[in-house]
Design a protein around this motif. Structure first.
Motif, short mmCIF file in Angstrom:
data_model
loop_
_atom_site.label_atom_id
_atom_site.label_comp_id
_atom_site.label_asym_id
_atom_site.label_seq_id
_atom_site.Cartn_x
_atom_site.Cartn_y
_atom_site.Cartn_z
N ILE A 29 55.59 63.50 33.69
CA ILE A 29 54.91 64.30 34.72
C ILE A 29 53.43 64.44 34.39
CG2 ILE A 29 54.72 66.62 35.70
CD1 ILE A 29 57.78 66.84 35.44
N LEU A 30 53.12 64.68 33.11
CA LEU A 30 51.72 64.77 32.69
C LEU A 30 51.00 63.43 32.90
CD1 LEU A 30 52.06 66.86 29.40
CD2 LEU A 30 51.16 67.63 31.60
N ALA A 31 51.74 62.33 32.70
CA ALA A 31 51.15 61.00 32.93
C ALA A 31 50.80 60.80 34.40
CB ALA A 31 52.11 59.92 32.46
N THR A 32 51.66 61.30 35.31
CA THR A 32 51.35 61.17 36.74
C THR A 32 50.14 62.02 37.12
OG1 THR A 32 52.86 62.97 37.40
CG2 THR A 32 53.78 60.75 37.29
N ILE A 33 49.98 63.16 36.44
CA ILE A 33 48.81 64.01 36.69
C ILE A 33 47.54 63.30 36.22
CG2 ILE A 33 47.68 66.18 36.09
CD1 ILE A 33 50.45 67.47 35.92
N LEU A 34 47.61 62.67 35.04
CA LEU A 34 46.46 61.91 34.54
C LEU A 34 46.13 60.75 35.48
CD1 LEU A 34 46.81 61.55 30.65
CD2 LEU A 34 45.00 62.71 31.94
N SER A 35 47.16 60.10 35.99
CA SER A 35 46.96 59.00 36.93
C SER A 35 46.27 59.49 38.20
CB SER A 35 48.31 58.36 37.27
OG SER A 35 48.14 57.25 38.10
N ALA A 36 46.67 60.67 38.68
CA ALA A 36 46.03 61.24 39.87
C ALA A 36 44.58 61.58 39.58
CB ALA A 36 46.79 62.49 40.32
N PHE A 37 44.32 62.14 38.39
CA PHE A 37 42.94 62.42 38.00
C PHE A 37 42.12 61.13 37.94
CE2 PHE A 37 44.03 66.73 36.49
CZ PHE A 37 42.90 67.41 36.91
N SER A 79 26.13 61.68 32.90
CA SER A 79 27.39 62.22 33.44
C SER A 79 28.29 61.12 33.99
CB SER A 79 27.11 63.25 34.53
OG SER A 79 26.39 62.66 35.62
N ILE A 80 27.65 60.05 34.54
CA ILE A 80 28.43 58.93 35.08
C ILE A 80 29.19 58.24 33.95
CG2 ILE A 80 28.29 56.68 36.21
CD1 ILE A 80 27.82 59.04 38.08
N TRP A 81 28.51 58.07 32.79
CA TRP A 81 29.21 57.47 31.65
C TRP A 81 30.33 58.37 31.15
CZ3 TRP A 81 28.69 52.62 31.46
CH2 TRP A 81 27.48 51.99 31.74
N GLY A 82 30.16 59.67 31.35
CA GLY A 82 31.24 60.60 31.00
C GLY A 82 32.46 60.38 31.89
N TRP A 83 32.22 60.21 33.19
CA TRP A 83 33.32 59.91 34.12
C TRP A 83 33.95 58.56 33.80
CZ3 TRP A 83 35.27 63.79 36.49
CH2 TRP A 83 34.48 64.81 36.99
N PHE A 84 33.10 57.59 33.43
CA PHE A 84 33.61 56.26 33.06
C PHE A 84 34.51 56.35 31.84
CE2 PHE A 84 33.24 52.41 30.48
CZ PHE A 84 33.66 51.44 31.38
N ALA A 85 34.09 57.12 30.82
CA ALA A 85 34.89 57.29 29.61
C ALA A 85 36.21 57.97 29.93
CB ALA A 85 34.11 58.11 28.58
N ALA A 86 36.17 58.99 30.80
CA ALA A 86 37.40 59.68 31.18
C ALA A 86 38.35 58.73 31.89
CB ALA A 86 37.08 60.88 32.07
N SER A 87 37.80 57.89 32.76
CA SER A 87 38.62 56.93 33.49
C SER A 87 39.25 55.90 32.55
CB SER A 87 37.75 56.21 34.54
OG SER A 87 38.48 55.23 35.21
N LEU A 108 41.24 58.37 29.26
CA LEU A 108 42.30 59.29 29.69
C LEU A 108 43.21 58.67 30.75
CD1 LEU A 108 40.31 62.65 29.92
CD2 LEU A 108 41.71 61.81 28.03
N ALA A 109 42.60 58.19 31.85
CA ALA A 109 43.40 57.74 32.99
C ALA A 109 43.96 56.34 32.79
CB ALA A 109 42.55 57.78 34.26
N THR A 110 43.47 55.60 31.80
CA THR A 110 44.00 54.25 31.56
C THR A 110 44.77 54.19 30.25
OG1 THR A 110 42.13 53.28 32.77
CG2 THR A 110 43.42 51.80 31.42
N ALA A 111 44.05 54.31 29.12
CA ALA A 111 44.69 54.14 27.81
C ALA A 111 45.74 55.22 27.53
CB ALA A 111 43.62 54.15 26.72
N LEU A 112 45.32 56.50 27.58
CA LEU A 112 46.25 57.59 27.26
C LEU A 112 47.40 57.65 28.26
CD1 LEU A 112 47.02 60.01 25.55
CD2 LEU A 112 45.48 61.42 26.95
N ARG A 113 47.09 57.45 29.53
CA ARG A 113 48.14 57.52 30.55
C ARG A 113 49.23 56.48 30.32
NH1 ARG A 113 49.29 54.78 35.97
NH2 ARG A 113 47.14 54.11 35.86
N TYR A 114 48.82 55.22 30.02
CA TYR A 114 49.81 54.17 29.82
C TYR A 114 50.61 54.37 28.54
CZ TYR A 114 48.42 51.31 33.79
OH TYR A 114 48.20 50.85 35.06
N VAL A 115 49.97 54.92 27.50
CA VAL A 115 50.70 55.23 26.27
C VAL A 115 51.76 56.30 26.55
CG1 VAL A 115 50.51 56.31 23.99
CG2 VAL A 115 48.88 54.55 24.67
#
Length: 292
Positions: free
Chosen positions: A12-20, A206-214, A217-224
């Motif tokens: 469920i947390l992974a789906t939330i990260l994916s939505a983010f 700030s854009i690089w911050g969003w890029f890092a989060a994407s 968080l939304a790619t590496a951590l979510r898939y793990v």
């Protein structure tokens, strides 16, 4: 039982990260060109995987590498159409529901490619999903926006990628197949960016911050998290939980961008969600609903 509940929570947390990830991507392309963002994001992801599959890469034949690269071309097409749709859309939640239809299209594409006839419940779920799409397009008459068509095209390409990827995953090591796909996606994305997009003179921190989060968080951590959870939970339950992604995306889009959800859109999203649940439960959901 306890481990399965824990796995369900992680999923469920992974789906939330994916939505983010939809929000992170939308914010990133406010300062980075969309194709360049996809290219850089997935090229970096492939380089992160490379150390874990060097041995398999050395043993692979050129035919295997070409096959994986072909699958990567499909993934690149899917992701580039997705990021383009996001860049021109003001309704991320609606797009997420349209994109979720890709899993309903998978059996139809498999029937065309490999002659695998869809289950009977597919033919029940399909008209429900089509009705949902119709409601999304109804506003003082039939009005399909350009972004809706791009999201729908994206769903078709994702269904095609899913089928072809499943075929080659039977013969190629998963990490190698994934690494090559991500690398090809990165190269195609950066090439398209060099041809069609201009490099920004200055990018805000700030854009690089969003890029890092994407990326992180939304790619590496979510898939793990997703892979870890799927090892400990029944596939059918996992599939149902994954349907939550477009639901979270709607909530986030409303909260972050103030997206307006009309009655037609609510009905359309609800019908698509019902069609997906109906298909993924093989009709058992409807049976339980009638019993209650």
């Amino acid at each position: 039982m306890k481990s399965e509940r824990k796995a369900a929570t992680i999923l469920i947390l992974a789906t939330i990260l994916s939505a983010f990830g939809w929000i992170f991507s939308k914010e990133t392309i406010q300062g980075l060109p969309p194709f360049g963002f996809v290219g850089l994001r997935f090229l970096l992801a492939s380089l992160c995987l490379l150390p874990f599959c060097i041995g398999a890469l050395k043993r692979a034949s050129w035919r295997d590498i070409r096959s994986a690269a072909m699958v990567g071309c499909l993934l690149a097409t899917a992701l580039m159409s997705w990021i383009h749709a996001i860049s021109i859309s003001d309704t991320l939640g609606e797009g997420a529901f349209i994109l979720s239809l890709s899993m309903l299209m998978v059996p139809f594409v498999a029937w065309i490619l490999f002659g695998q006839r869809p289950k009977r419940i597919f033919w029940v779920s399909l008209p429900v999903a089509i009705s949902g799409l119709a409601f999304l397009s109804l506003k003082d008459g039939w009005q399909s926006s350009t972004s809706q068509l791009w999201f729908l095209f994206n769903a078709v390409v994702l269904a095609l990628h899913f089928n072809v990827n499943s075929k080659y995953s039977q013969t190629l090591p998963i990490l190698l197949l994934t690494c090559i796909q991500l690398f090809v996606t990165g190269v195609i994305g950066l090439t398209a960016s060099a041809i069609f997009e201009s490099v920004p003179v200055h990018v805000e921190p700030s854009i690089w911050g969003w890029f890092a989060a994407s990326t992180i968080l939304a790619t590496a951590l979510r898939y793990v998290m997703q892979t870890t959870a799927q090892k400990q939970i029944i596939p059918g339950n996992a599939a149902l939980i994954m349907i939550l992604e477009p639901v979270w995306t709607v909530f986030l889009s409303i909260a972050w961008y103030g997206e307006q959800i009309s009655l037609n859109k609510m009905i359309g999203c609800g019908l698509i969600l019902f069609a997906l649940i109906l298909y993924r439960t093989d009709g058992k959901f409807a049976t339980l609903f009638r019993r209650s």
